[in-house]
Design a protein around this motif. Structure first.
Motif, PDB file in Angstrom:
ATOM      1  N   ILE A 109      22.814  62.233  71.395  1.00 31.10           N
ATOM      2  CA  ILE A 109      24.205  61.745  71.367  1.00 31.10           C
ATOM      3  C   ILE A 109      24.434  61.026  70.040  1.00 31.10           C
ATOM      4  O   ILE A 109      23.708  60.097  69.698  1.00 31.10           O
ATOM      5  CB  ILE A 109      24.463  60.776  72.538  1.00 31.10           C
ATOM      6  N   CYS A 110      25.439  61.447  69.284  1.00 32.50           N
ATOM      7  CA  CYS A 110      25.751  60.817  67.999  1.00 32.50           C
ATOM      8  C   CYS A 110      26.342  59.422  68.260  1.00 32.50           C
ATOM      9  O   CYS A 110      27.407  59.310  68.875  1.00 32.50           O
ATOM     10  CB  CYS A 110      26.763  61.689  67.253  1.00 32.50           C
ATOM     11  N   PRO A 111      25.689  58.355  67.804  1.00 34.15           N
ATOM     12  CA  PRO A 111      26.213  57.010  68.083  1.00 34.15           C
ATOM     13  C   PRO A 111      27.618  56.796  67.516  1.00 34.15           C
ATOM     14  O   PRO A 111      28.415  56.076  68.110  1.00 34.15           O
ATOM     15  CB  PRO A 111      25.206  56.077  67.402  1.00 34.15           C
ATOM     16  N   MET A 112      27.931  57.421  66.389  1.00 32.24           N
ATOM     17  CA  MET A 112      29.273  57.224  65.834  1.00 32.24           C
ATOM     18  C   MET A 112      30.350  57.790  66.770  1.00 32.24           C
ATOM     19  O   MET A 112      31.427  57.215  66.911  1.00 32.24           O
ATOM     20  CB  MET A 112      29.401  57.881  64.453  1.00 32.24           C
ATOM     21  N   ALA A 113      30.041  58.920  67.433  1.00 31.51           N
ATOM     22  CA  ALA A 113      31.021  59.533  68.333  1.00 31.51           C
ATOM     23  C   ALA A 113      31.354  58.590  69.501  1.00 31.51           C
ATOM     24  O   ALA A 113      32.448  58.660  70.077  1.00 31.51           O
ATOM     25  CB  ALA A 113      30.494  60.859  68.853  1.00 31.51           C
ATOM     26  N   ALA A 114      30.395  57.703  69.831  1.00 29.06           N
ATOM     27  CA  ALA A 114      30.626  56.769  70.941  1.00 29.06           C
ATOM     28  C   ALA A 114      31.361  55.508  70.491  1.00 29.06           C
ATOM     29  O   ALA A 114      31.670  54.632  71.309  1.00 29.06           O
ATOM     30  CB  ALA A 114      29.284  56.394  71.565  1.00 29.06           C
ATOM     31  N   MET A 115      31.684  55.404  69.196  1.00 34.30           N
ATOM     32  CA  MET A 115      32.299  54.153  68.700  1.00 34.30           C
ATOM     33  C   MET A 115      33.805  54.088  68.934  1.00 34.30           C
ATOM     34  O   MET A 115      34.403  53.034  68.773  1.00 34.30           O
ATOM     35  CB  MET A 115      32.009  53.983  67.198  1.00 34.30           C
ATOM     36  N   VAL A 116      34.418  55.221  69.240  1.00 32.04           N
ATOM     37  CA  VAL A 116      35.860  55.157  69.561  1.00 32.04           C
ATOM     38  C   VAL A 116      36.056  55.638  70.998  1.00 32.04           C
ATOM     39  O   VAL A 116      35.497  56.658  71.396  1.00 32.04           O
ATOM     40  CB  VAL A 116      36.717  55.976  68.555  1.00 32.04           C
ATOM     41  N   ASP A 117      36.834  54.865  71.759  1.00 33.96           N
ATOM     42  CA  ASP A 117      37.047  55.178  73.164  1.00 33.96           C
ATOM     43  C   ASP A 117      38.540  55.433  73.410  1.00 33.96           C
ATOM     44  O   ASP A 117      39.386  54.960  72.641  1.00 33.96           O
ATOM     45  CB  ASP A 117      36.567  54.020  74.037  1.00 33.96           C
ATOM     46  N   PRO A 118      38.864  56.183  74.466  1.00 33.76           N
ATOM     47  CA  PRO A 118      40.277  56.528  74.708  1.00 33.76           C
ATOM     48  C   PRO A 118      41.194  55.307  74.813  1.00 33.76           C
ATOM     49  O   PRO A 118      42.292  55.306  74.234  1.00 33.76           O
ATOM     50  CB  PRO A 118      40.233  57.301  76.024  1.00 33.76           C
ATOM     51  N   ASP A 119      40.770  54.242  75.493  1.00 33.21           N
ATOM     52  CA  ASP A 119      41.658  53.066  75.650  1.00 33.21           C
ATOM     53  C   ASP A 119      41.940  52.412  74.304  1.00 33.21           C
ATOM     54  O   ASP A 119      43.085  52.058  73.997  1.00 33.21           O
ATOM     55  CB  ASP A 119      41.013  52.025  76.578  1.00 33.21           C
ATOM     56  N   GLY A 120      40.898  52.220  73.511  1.00 33.85           N
ATOM     57  CA  GLY A 120      41.068  51.611  72.189  1.00 33.85           C
ATOM     58  C   GLY A 120      41.981  52.458  71.313  1.00 33.85           C
ATOM     59  O   GLY A 120      42.832  51.938  70.575  1.00 33.85           O
ATOM     60  N   LEU A 121      41.817  53.761  71.402  1.00 37.21           N
ATOM     61  CA  LEU A 121      42.651  54.650  70.583  1.00 37.21           C
ATOM     62  C   LEU A 121      44.115  54.593  71.040  1.00 37.21           C
ATOM     63  O   LEU A 121      45.034  54.543  70.215  1.00 37.21           O
ATOM     64  CB  LEU A 121      42.106  56.089  70.644  1.00 37.21           C
ATOM     65  N   GLN A 122      44.316  54.562  72.357  1.00 39.06           N
ATOM     66  CA  GLN A 122      45.704  54.454  72.876  1.00 39.06           C
ATOM     67  C   GLN A 122      46.357  53.186  72.349  1.00 39.06           C
ATOM     68  O   GLN A 122      47.535  53.186  71.975  1.00 39.06           O
ATOM     69  CB  GLN A 122      45.702  54.421  74.416  1.00 39.06           C
ATOM     70  N   HIS A 123      45.593  52.102  72.312  1.00 42.90           N
ATOM     71  CA  HIS A 123      46.123  50.821  71.833  1.00 42.90           C
ATOM     72  C   HIS A 123      46.528  50.937  70.359  1.00 42.90           C
ATOM     73  O   HIS A 123      47.619  50.519  69.965  1.00 42.90           O
ATOM     74  CB  HIS A 123      45.068  49.722  72.035  1.00 42.90           C
ATOM     75  N   LEU A 124      45.656  51.531  69.548  1.00 43.36           N
ATOM     76  CA  LEU A 124      45.965  51.686  68.117  1.00 43.36           C
ATOM     77  C   LEU A 124      47.206  52.573  67.928  1.00 43.36           C
ATOM     78  O   LEU A 124      48.070  52.297  67.091  1.00 43.36           O
ATOM     79  CB  LEU A 124      44.752  52.276  67.385  1.00 43.36           C
ATOM     80  N   LYS A 125      47.288  53.624  68.745  1.00 40.27           N
ATOM     81  CA  LYS A 125      48.449  54.521  68.659  1.00 40.27           C
ATOM     82  C   LYS A 125      49.741  53.762  68.968  1.00 40.27           C
ATOM     83  O   LYS A 125      50.775  53.970  68.317  1.00 40.27           O
ATOM     84  CB  LYS A 125      48.298  55.685  69.654  1.00 40.27           C
ATOM     85  N   SER A 126      49.667  52.858  69.947  1.00 39.94           N
ATOM     86  CA  SER A 126      50.886  52.111  70.322  1.00 39.94           C
ATOM     87  C   SER A 126      51.324  51.172  69.192  1.00 39.94           C
ATOM     88  O   SER A 126      52.500  50.844  69.075  1.00 39.94           O
ATOM     89  CB  SER A 126      50.665  51.334  71.627  1.00 39.94           C
ATOM     90  N   GLN A 127      50.378  50.760  68.341  1.00 39.88           N
ATOM     91  CA  GLN A 127      50.733  49.888  67.209  1.00 39.88           C
ATOM     92  C   GLN A 127      51.308  50.678  66.030  1.00 39.88           C
ATOM     93  O   GLN A 127      51.914  50.108  65.129  1.00 39.88           O
ATOM     94  CB  GLN A 127      49.477  49.142  66.728  1.00 39.88           C
ATOM     95  N   HIS A 128      51.086  51.988  66.013  1.00 40.30           N
ATOM     96  CA  HIS A 128      51.565  52.843  64.905  1.00 40.30           C
ATOM     97  C   HIS A 128      52.232  54.085  65.506  1.00 40.30           C
ATOM     98  O   HIS A 128      51.709  55.208  65.392  1.00 40.30           O
ATOM     99  CB  HIS A 128      50.398  53.259  64.000  1.00 40.30           C
ATOM    100  N   PRO A 129      53.390  53.907  66.149  1.00 35.86           N
ATOM    101  CA  PRO A 129      53.983  55.024  66.907  1.00 35.86           C
ATOM    102  C   PRO A 129      54.393  56.216  66.047  1.00 35.86           C
ATOM    103  O   PRO A 129      54.529  57.330  66.557  1.00 35.86           O
ATOM    104  CB  PRO A 129      55.210  54.377  67.572  1.00 35.86           C
ATOM    105  N   ASN A 130      54.582  56.000  64.727  1.00 33.87           N
ATOM    106  CA  ASN A 130      55.003  57.133  63.884  1.00 33.87           C
ATOM    107  C   ASN A 130      53.836  57.850  63.215  1.00 33.87           C
ATOM    108  O   ASN A 130      54.031  58.820  62.478  1.00 33.87           O
ATOM    109  CB  ASN A 130      55.975  56.650  62.795  1.00 33.87           C
ATOM    110  N   ALA A 131      52.630  57.354  63.441  1.00 28.30           N
ATOM    111  CA  ALA A 131      51.469  57.947  62.763  1.00 28.30           C
ATOM    112  C   ALA A 131      50.958  59.177  63.512  1.00 28.30           C
ATOM    113  O   ALA A 131      50.996  59.230  64.743  1.00 28.30           O
ATOM    114  CB  ALA A 131      50.354  56.905  62.661  1.00 28.30           C
ATOM    115  N   ALA A 132      50.480  60.152  62.749  1.00 27.49           N
ATOM    116  CA  ALA A 132      49.714  61.261  63.355  1.00 27.49           C
ATOM    117  C   ALA A 132      48.281  60.766  63.559  1.00 27.49           C
ATOM    118  O   ALA A 132      47.845  59.825  62.891  1.00 27.49           O
ATOM    119  CB  ALA A 132      49.732  62.469  62.436  1.00 27.49           C
ATOM    120  N   VAL A 133      47.568  61.403  64.470  1.00 25.99           N
ATOM    121  CA  VAL A 133      46.197  60.964  64.753  1.00 25.99           C
ATOM    122  C   VAL A 133      45.221  62.114  64.486  1.00 25.99           C
ATOM    123  O   VAL A 133      45.367  63.203  65.046  1.00 25.99           O
ATOM    124  CB  VAL A 133      46.046  60.484  66.217  1.00 25.99           C
ATOM    125  N   VAL A 134      44.257  61.826  63.612  1.00 26.23           N
ATOM    126  CA  VAL A 134      43.239  62.817  63.265  1.00 26.23           C
ATOM    127  C   VAL A 134      41.887  62.299  63.753  1.00 26.23           C
ATOM    128  O   VAL A 134      41.507  61.167  63.461  1.00 26.23           O
ATOM    129  CB  VAL A 134      43.175  63.042  61.729  1.00 26.23           C
TER     130      VAL A 134
END
Ligand code: 13P
Ligand code: SF4
Length: 329
Positions: A109-134
């Motif tokens: 399991i790649c440790p970096m892949a485990a560093m971002v989680d769906p809840d944290g990402l949803q939170h970041l998305k809510s702070q930048h509603p006009n941003a695309a997500v890559v």
């Protein structure tokens, strides 16, 4: 030389041999048995460039994350054995869900892949509603399901520049995000993830290697810190490194990525000299001939993903493949 011998010992300690490995009689026997099983079961073995020489010896295709995703998508085999880490095997399953996909080591399991989680990402998305997500492909399927598009090291800047939005959330690798920022006028909003292997690749190590080999071309992976990338001659994906080495007139190369990469490079250019200033990815080295044989034989350790997540994540991955690689990668 000090660094190279230190790395050699790190690799030795972890049973990784740097292009000195001659296959033993037992390994040759197991490779022959795996090849018979592959035919019987109509299986294909996809192998990432960082795998050990023993695993490279059973590969049907060897490549970087992008090349292996494309192979997985188009294979007509019934079984894909993926010798890499779990996000790569998940990507294969998502792109070709009708196939059985086996990851020989459950711990890969790649440790970096485990560093971002769906809840944290949803939170970041809510702070930048006009941003695309890559999402870098080094993410879980659940994260891929939440983003606009995926990318790999072979096409990160090309993917970002293909988007209409002027703000881009980029997860999880802060180093790759910083590199992409140098290739775009868009504003990159990075996640603070990193690869523990590439983060240990420092400018001091690079300088030490360059002092020992002043004529060598320096090629680094974009997961390295920016000061290392700035001091490198080329910044490339792992398959981009192979292509560059084949095209270059240089005799010597200093390679800034996981140290096993020089095994793959030595196989395509045995007459050239490679020096690594990277360390080992323990997770990538968990695949062995023994666990490939066992799980192909028993068809165990198959990748399973929730159907809804798979369907959403597939859209992000198919868009990534449609963009293609950077020209030099
Ligand atoms: P590549 O796609 O360039 O092979 O990189 C994958 C990876 O995990 C690098 O650490
Ligand atoms: Fe993950 Fe780094 Fe290993 Fe690549 S080298 S698989 S990014 S931990």
């Amino acid at each position: 030389m000090a660094i190279i011998s230190e790395l050699y010992h790190i690799c030795q300690k972890n049973r990784m041999k740097l292009y000195t490995h001659n296959l033993t009689e037992d390994e040759k026997k197991l490779i022959a048995e795996i090849n018979i099983l592959k035919k019987e079961k109509n299986a294909v073995i996809l192998v990432h460039n960082y795998q050990s020489p023993q695993i490279l010896a059973v590969a049907d295709y060897t490549g970087d994350s992008f090349a292996l995703a494309v192979e997985a998508q188009k294979t007509t085999a019934d079984i894909i054995v993926f010798c890499g880490v779990s996000f790569m095997a998940e990507t294969a399953k998502i792109l070709n869900p009708g196939k059985k996909v086996i990851l020989p080591s459950i711990d890969a399991i790649c440790p970096m892949a485990a560093m971002v989680d769906p809840d944290g990402l949803q939170h970041l998305k809510s702070q930048h509603p006009n941003a695309a997500v890559v999402a870098y492909v080094n993410t879980t399927a659940a994260v891929k399901a939440l983003v606009d598009i995926c990318c790999t090291s072979a096409n990160a800047a090309k993917v970002v520049n293909s988007l209409d939005q002027s703000e881009i959330i980029f997860v999880p690798d802060k180093h790759l995000a910083a590199y992409v920022q140098t290739k775009t006028t868009k504003k990159i909003i990075p996640w603070e993830g990193y690869c523990y292997v590439h983060s240990k690749i420092t400018l001091d190590r690079l300088k030490d290697a360059k002092n020992s080999h002043p004529n060598a071309e320096i090629i680094s992976h974009p997961e390295c810190p920016m000061e290392v990338l700035e001091a490198s001659d080329y910044v490339l994906s792992t398959s981009g490194m192979i292509k560059r080495v084949q095209q270059s007139n240089s005799q010597e190369f200093i390679i800034g990525t996981e140290c096993g990469m020089i095994e793959a490079l030595k196989q395509v250019a045995p007459e050239k000299d490679f020096y690594t200033f990277g360390t080992i990815c323990l997770q990538q080295k968990k695949n062995t001939l023994e666990n490939v044989y066992e799980h192909l034989q028993n068809e165990t350790q198959q990748v399973t993903i929730d159907q809804d997540i798979m369907d959403k994540a597939r859209q992000s991955l198919e868009k990534m493949i449609a963009i293609g690689r950077n020209n030099e990668a």
